[in-house]
Design a protein around this motif. Structure first.
Motif, PDB file in Angstrom:
ATOM      1  N   ILE A 145      24.536  26.583  41.013  1.00 35.04           N
ATOM      2  CA  ILE A 145      23.425  25.660  41.168  1.00 35.04           C
ATOM      3  C   ILE A 145      22.602  25.667  39.885  1.00 35.04           C
ATOM      4  N   GLU A 146      22.017  24.536  39.559  1.00 32.50           N
ATOM      5  CA  GLU A 146      21.190  24.416  38.357  1.00 32.50           C
ATOM      6  C   GLU A 146      19.724  24.299  38.763  1.00 32.50           C
ATOM      7  N   ILE A 147      18.899  25.192  38.227  1.00 34.17           N
ATOM      8  CA  ILE A 147      17.482  25.257  38.593  1.00 34.17           C
ATOM      9  C   ILE A 147      16.647  25.251  37.324  1.00 34.17           C
ATOM     10  N   ASP A 148      15.736  24.302  37.216  1.00 29.73           N
ATOM     11  CA  ASP A 148      14.710  24.292  36.167  1.00 29.73           C
ATOM     12  C   ASP A 148      13.401  24.764  36.794  1.00 29.73           C
ATOM     13  N   TRP A 149      12.782  25.746  36.188  1.00 31.12           N
ATOM     14  CA  TRP A 149      11.563  26.289  36.781  1.00 31.12           C
ATOM     15  C   TRP A 149      10.600  26.748  35.697  1.00 31.12           C
ATOM     16  N   VAL A 150       9.369  27.039  36.125  1.00 30.02           N
ATOM     17  CA  VAL A 150       8.293  27.369  35.188  1.00 30.02           C
ATOM     18  C   VAL A 150       7.582  28.626  35.673  1.00 30.02           C
ATOM     19  N   LEU A 151       7.326  29.534  34.727  1.00 29.57           N
ATOM     20  CA  LEU A 151       6.526  30.731  34.984  1.00 29.57           C
ATOM     21  C   LEU A 151       5.192  30.586  34.257  1.00 29.57           C
ATOM     22  N   GLN A 152       4.105  30.827  34.986  1.00 28.04           N
ATOM     23  CA  GLN A 152       2.774  30.823  34.388  1.00 28.04           C
ATOM     24  C   GLN A 152       2.124  32.180  34.652  1.00 28.04           C
TER      25      GLN A 152
END
Length: 360
Positions: A145-152
């Motif tokens: 699976i392809e996941i684009d995500w962001v950590l802040q």
């Protein structure tokens, strides 16, 4: 370049100009006596001037080095001979020159790491660049699976941040990125593909944020994880069409279930209304029949009492009531006795009766 650096550079330039002036004087075409006299005078007061300038320069640089300002939204970690002494808040502060070292850390700025893509330009329109090595992950049922995500994240403890994380900025970012990415892959690897694509997105974000925060606390990094946001969660391009077909079938199934539930509610509402109406009609009919029966009982009881007092009168009243009802159904004809033969052929009835008697 700060003020202290500019001042040091200016002093150095002044010394160079002074030395050039001395060199020019010593290389002129004057006679040897004047040259020697100038050198003697220079030797006599030059030492004092140089020492005075050096001392003033040291005092000035030391005074400037002993004052530092912490900007708004930041904190300063003061090291004295390599040991943390205290954390200074925003504003001007004083430190021991050439001994104390201050590292300024911004504790209010929210830092952001992107995984699976990079923002090339914020636009408009915004442009992004894919990073497949970060986005591709393996689920529990061995699906990609392809996941684009962001950590802040923010820096919550500047002391831990500057003492437990590498000093090099690139190494710091690499460490934080690797820890977050490894934990995200661990969470995704514990779920099946369908759950990740559909109903588990919020649970994944919450679990990753909490677990990553626990890891950061265990490592004493001084980092507070503000949020984890899943941007795009899609299957690989090779199975995209099949996945879209499955999603369409699932959506159609849910739509039909909702329509069936809505129809069942409508039918149940109608049936409940019919049941209530029938019950009301039955109760009304029962009440009416009971009332009529009670009225008949009361009437018969009254007739019984009246019959005991005057039976003939009661019989007459009953006969009149009965005949009143009967006359409503027939068309009676009242005749005098002399006119009866005009309507009734009694002579034929008599002759027929006599023949019947003779035949017997």
């Amino acid at each position: 370049m700060d003020f202290r650096s500019i001042l040091s550079l200016a002093v150095l330039v002044a010394l160079l100009l002074f030395l050039k002036f001395v060199k020019d004087k010593s290389s002129s075409g004057e006679d040897i006596s004047r040259h020697l006299a100038f050198l003697n005078r220079l030797r006599s007061w030059g030492k004092k001037v140089v020492l005075s300038v050096l001392l003033a320069l040291i005092v000035l640089v030391g005074a400037l080095d002993g004052i530092y300002i912490v900007p708004s939204g930041s904190q300063g970690v003061l090291f004295r001979l390599g040991e943390v002494k205290y954390v200074a808040d925003q504003g001007p502060h004083v430190k021991i020159p050439f001994v104390d070292v201050v590292e300024i850390v911004n504790t209010e700025n929210i830092r952001r790491f992107e995984y699976g893509y990079r923002t090339v330009s914020v636009g408009p329109p915004a442009r992004y660049r894919d990073v497949p090595d970060e986005s591709k992950m393996l689920t529990r049922d061995n699906k990609i699976i392809e996941i684009d995500w962001v950590l802040q994240y923010q820096i919550s403890d500047p002391v831990d941040y500057v003492t437990h994380i590498p000093e090099n900025q690139n190494m710091r970012e690499r460490m934080i990125r690797d820890i977050a990415e490894s934990f995200m892959r661990e969470v995704i690897g514990a779920r099946i593909l369908d759950d990740v694509l559909t109903k588990e997105k919020q649970a994944i974000q919450t679990e990753v944020r909490k677990g990553l925060q626990d890891k950061m606390n265990a490592l004493s990094t001084g980092i507070f994880v503000s949020s984890i946001s899943l941007q795009d969660v899609i299957p690989p391009q090779a199975v995209q069409k099949a996945f879209n077909a499955v999603n369409s079938a699932r959506a159609e199934k849910e739509r039909m279930i909702l329509e069936a539930e809505r129809y069942a509610k409508e039918i149940a509402s109608e049936v409940a209304g019919d049941v209530e109406r029938i019950l009301n009609e039955a109760n009304a009919y029962a009440f009416r029949r009971v009332a009529l029966a009670e009225g008949d009982v009361a009437r018969l009881s009254a007739l019984n009492e009246a019959y005991r007092v005057d039976p003939d009168l009661v019989k007459l009243n009953l006969w009149m009531e009965t005949m009143t009802d009967v006359w409503k159904e027939i068309n009676p004809l009242f005749l005098r006795s002399s006119e009866a033969l005009k309507f009734l052929p009694l002579d034929r009835f008599i002759e027929s009766s006599e023949r019947d008697v003779k035949g017997d």
